[in-house]
Design a protein around this motif. Structure first.
Motif, PDB file in Angstrom:
ATOM      1  N   MET A 177    -118.934  23.570   8.541  1.00 47.72           N
ATOM      2  CA  MET A 177    -119.999  24.499   8.186  1.00 47.72           C
ATOM      3  C   MET A 177    -121.318  23.749   8.158  1.00 47.72           C
ATOM      4  O   MET A 177    -121.365  22.543   7.925  1.00 47.72           O
ATOM      5  CB  MET A 177    -119.709  25.146   6.835  1.00 47.72           C
ATOM      6  CG  MET A 177    -118.388  25.892   6.843  1.00 47.72           C
ATOM      7  SD  MET A 177    -118.057  26.773   5.332  1.00 47.72           S
ATOM      8  CE  MET A 177    -118.990  28.258   5.674  1.00 47.72           C
ATOM      9  N   ARG A 178    -122.359  24.512   8.365  1.00 43.99           N
ATOM     10  CA  ARG A 178    -123.697  23.924   8.386  1.00 43.99           C
ATOM     11  C   ARG A 178    -124.682  24.987   7.989  1.00 43.99           C
ATOM     12  O   ARG A 178    -124.523  26.154   8.327  1.00 43.99           O
ATOM     13  CB  ARG A 178    -124.001  23.411   9.797  1.00 43.99           C
ATOM     14  CG  ARG A 178    -125.365  22.816   9.982  1.00 43.99           C
ATOM     15  CD  ARG A 178    -125.448  21.458   9.286  1.00 43.99           C
ATOM     16  NE  ARG A 178    -126.711  20.812   9.585  1.00 43.99           N
ATOM     17  CZ  ARG A 178    -127.666  20.625   8.680  1.00 43.99           C
ATOM     18  NH1 ARG A 178    -127.514  21.041   7.444  1.00 43.99           N
ATOM     19  NH2 ARG A 178    -128.767  20.013   9.002  1.00 43.99           N
ATOM     20  N   GLU A 179    -125.707  24.593   7.295  1.00 45.25           N
ATOM     21  CA  GLU A 179    -126.783  25.512   6.950  1.00 45.25           C
ATOM     22  C   GLU A 179    -128.097  24.899   7.403  1.00 45.25           C
ATOM     23  O   GLU A 179    -128.308  23.696   7.300  1.00 45.25           O
ATOM     24  CB  GLU A 179    -126.817  25.742   5.443  1.00 45.25           C
ATOM     25  CG  GLU A 179    -127.842  26.779   5.044  1.00 45.25           C
ATOM     26  CD  GLU A 179    -127.904  26.975   3.553  1.00 45.25           C
ATOM     27  OE1 GLU A 179    -127.405  27.988   3.070  1.00 45.25           O
ATOM     28  OE2 GLU A 179    -128.471  26.088   2.889  1.00 45.25           O
ATOM     29  N   THR A 180    -128.951  25.744   7.916  1.00 41.72           N
ATOM     30  CA  THR A 180    -130.290  25.302   8.301  1.00 41.72           C
ATOM     31  C   THR A 180    -131.257  26.449   8.071  1.00 41.72           C
ATOM     32  O   THR A 180    -130.850  27.586   7.825  1.00 41.72           O
ATOM     33  CB  THR A 180    -130.326  24.813   9.766  1.00 41.72           C
ATOM     34  OG1 THR A 180    -131.541  24.097   9.979  1.00 41.72           O
ATOM     35  CG2 THR A 180    -130.221  25.969  10.742  1.00 41.72           C
ATOM     36  N   GLY A 181    -132.518  26.133   8.153  1.00 40.66           N
ATOM     37  CA  GLY A 181    -133.536  27.164   7.989  1.00 40.66           C
ATOM     38  C   GLY A 181    -133.689  27.995   9.250  1.00 40.66           C
ATOM     39  O   GLY A 181    -133.508  27.505  10.362  1.00 40.66           O
ATOM     40  N   ARG A 182    -134.030  29.250   9.095  1.00 44.83           N
ATOM     41  CA  ARG A 182    -134.118  30.144  10.249  1.00 44.83           C
ATOM     42  C   ARG A 182    -135.272  29.803  11.180  1.00 44.83           C
ATOM     43  O   ARG A 182    -135.261  30.194  12.332  1.00 44.83           O
ATOM     44  CB  ARG A 182    -134.186  31.593   9.805  1.00 44.83           C
ATOM     45  CG  ARG A 182    -135.441  31.925   9.002  1.00 44.83           C
ATOM     46  CD  ARG A 182    -135.445  33.369   8.665  1.00 44.83           C
ATOM     47  NE  ARG A 182    -136.073  34.053   9.777  1.00 44.83           N
ATOM     48  CZ  ARG A 182    -136.824  35.114   9.659  1.00 44.83           C
ATOM     49  NH1 ARG A 182    -137.004  35.660   8.489  1.00 44.83           N
ATOM     50  NH2 ARG A 182    -137.383  35.660  10.696  1.00 44.83           N
TER      51      ARG A 182
ATOM     52  N   CYS B  88    -122.256  32.884   9.650  1.00 46.29           N
ATOM     53  CA  CYS B  88    -121.292  33.228   8.605  1.00 46.29           C
ATOM     54  C   CYS B  88    -122.067  33.506   7.326  1.00 46.29           C
ATOM     55  O   CYS B  88    -123.244  33.154   7.228  1.00 46.29           O
ATOM     56  CB  CYS B  88    -120.268  32.103   8.408  1.00 46.29           C
ATOM     57  SG  CYS B  88    -120.934  30.594   7.697  1.00 46.29           S
ATOM     58  N   PRO B  89    -121.416  34.130   6.348  1.00 47.23           N
ATOM     59  CA  PRO B  89    -122.102  34.344   5.071  1.00 47.23           C
ATOM     60  C   PRO B  89    -122.480  33.002   4.442  1.00 47.23           C
ATOM     61  O   PRO B  89    -121.793  31.995   4.630  1.00 47.23           O
ATOM     62  CB  PRO B  89    -121.058  35.066   4.217  1.00 47.23           C
ATOM     63  CG  PRO B  89    -120.086  35.640   5.191  1.00 47.23           C
ATOM     64  CD  PRO B  89    -120.076  34.698   6.368  1.00 47.23           C
ATOM     65  N   SER B  90    -123.554  33.012   3.683  1.00 47.65           N
ATOM     66  CA  SER B  90    -123.979  31.793   3.000  1.00 47.65           C
ATOM     67  C   SER B  90    -122.872  31.299   2.079  1.00 47.65           C
ATOM     68  O   SER B  90    -122.200  32.075   1.417  1.00 47.65           O
ATOM     69  CB  SER B  90    -125.241  32.044   2.183  1.00 47.65           C
ATOM     70  OG  SER B  90    -125.626  30.850   1.529  1.00 47.65           O
TER      71      SER B  90
ATOM     72  N   PRO C  61    -131.142  34.533   2.368  1.00 51.02           N
ATOM     73  CA  PRO C  61    -130.768  34.737   3.769  1.00 51.02           C
ATOM     74  C   PRO C  61    -131.969  34.998   4.682  1.00 51.02           C
ATOM     75  O   PRO C  61    -131.855  34.903   5.893  1.00 51.02           O
ATOM     76  CB  PRO C  61    -129.813  35.930   3.722  1.00 51.02           C
ATOM     77  CG  PRO C  61    -130.111  36.621   2.441  1.00 51.02           C
ATOM     78  CD  PRO C  61    -130.612  35.569   1.492  1.00 51.02           C
ATOM     79  N   ARG C  62    -133.122  35.316   4.102  1.00 54.64           N
ATOM     80  CA  ARG C  62    -134.327  35.481   4.920  1.00 54.64           C
ATOM     81  C   ARG C  62    -134.872  34.133   5.368  1.00 54.64           C
ATOM     82  O   ARG C  62    -135.625  34.054   6.328  1.00 54.64           O
ATOM     83  CB  ARG C  62    -135.390  36.253   4.152  1.00 54.64           C
ATOM     84  CG  ARG C  62    -134.977  37.702   3.860  1.00 54.64           C
ATOM     85  CD  ARG C  62    -135.925  38.347   2.913  1.00 54.64           C
ATOM     86  NE  ARG C  62    -135.836  37.597   1.650  1.00 54.64           N
ATOM     87  CZ  ARG C  62    -136.553  37.865   0.574  1.00 54.64           C
ATOM     88  NH1 ARG C  62    -137.412  38.843   0.571  1.00 54.64           N
ATOM     89  NH2 ARG C  62    -136.414  37.151  -0.526  1.00 54.64           N
ATOM     90  N   ALA C  63    -134.476  33.059   4.684  1.00 51.05           N
ATOM     91  CA  ALA C  63    -134.963  31.718   5.025  1.00 51.05           C
ATOM     92  C   ALA C  63    -133.873  30.815   5.583  1.00 51.05           C
ATOM     93  O   ALA C  63    -134.166  29.892   6.339  1.00 51.05           O
ATOM     94  CB  ALA C  63    -135.576  31.059   3.794  1.00 51.05           C
ATOM     95  N   ASN C  64    -132.624  31.054   5.220  1.00 50.41           N
ATOM     96  CA  ASN C  64    -131.524  30.154   5.583  1.00 50.41           C
ATOM     97  C   ASN C  64    -130.499  30.836   6.465  1.00 50.41           C
ATOM     98  O   ASN C  64    -130.266  32.035   6.350  1.00 50.41           O
ATOM     99  CB  ASN C  64    -130.822  29.644   4.319  1.00 50.41           C
ATOM    100  CG  ASN C  64    -131.754  28.851   3.448  1.00 50.41           C
ATOM    101  OD1 ASN C  64    -132.146  27.759   3.805  1.00 50.41           O
ATOM    102  ND2 ASN C  64    -132.139  29.410   2.307  1.00 50.41           N
TER     103      ASN C  64
END
Length: 151
Positions: free
Chosen positions: A104-109, A126-128, A135-138
């Protein structure tokens, strides 16, 4: 690639460069020191530094979220080295080294380069998985290792 402790001076320099880039994109950024260094200690974690010659040009950490799921964290490749495939290599070598089945990975939109890299590598939205994220930023993404789709 060299495995190093999370508090290594090269890691500090690279994660601070990542933070500076995020501040430029968003006006805010997570503090790299907010993630406990022990999260990246073997056997549950790992931090790698990529070098071109003697110069550290990128790196990133991986940590296990659970027995089968790894998270890429603090991945950064300097601008001049981004076209060399270092980021893509870091993505899956990290998680595979921890024997994870899912990454999994998260980044800014607004980080379009990172989002494009993950998309090309087969990651799907995928869901945070991080509490309190906007979710508007990530954007959270996941991929089943050894497959082209996330579980």
């Amino acid at each position: 690639m060299t495995a190093v402790p999370c508090n290594h001076p090269e890691v500090r320099r690279l994660t601070q460069a990542l933070r500076a880039e995020q501040l430029g994109l968003y006006g805010f950024a997570d503090d790299p020191d907010a993630t406990p260094a022990a999260d990246f200690d073997p056997p549950v974690g790992l931090f790698l530094i990529a070098h071109v010659g003697d110069k550290p040009v990128g790196g990133g950490g991986v940590r296990l979220l659970d027995e089968h799921t790894a998270e890429i964290k603090r991945m950064y490749v300097s601008g001049v080295a981004r076209v060399q495939g270092i980021g893509r290599y870091l993505l899956e070598q990290h998680a595979a080294s921890r024997r994870a089945r899912r990454i999994m990975r998260e980044t800014g939109r607004r980080n379009t380069a990172a989002l494009a890299l993950y998309n090309r590598a087969g990651y799907l939205p995928c869901p945070s998985y991080v509490a309190g994220r906007d979710p508007r930023a990530n954007r959270a993404m996941a991929k089943a290792l050894g497959s082209s789709s996330a579980r």
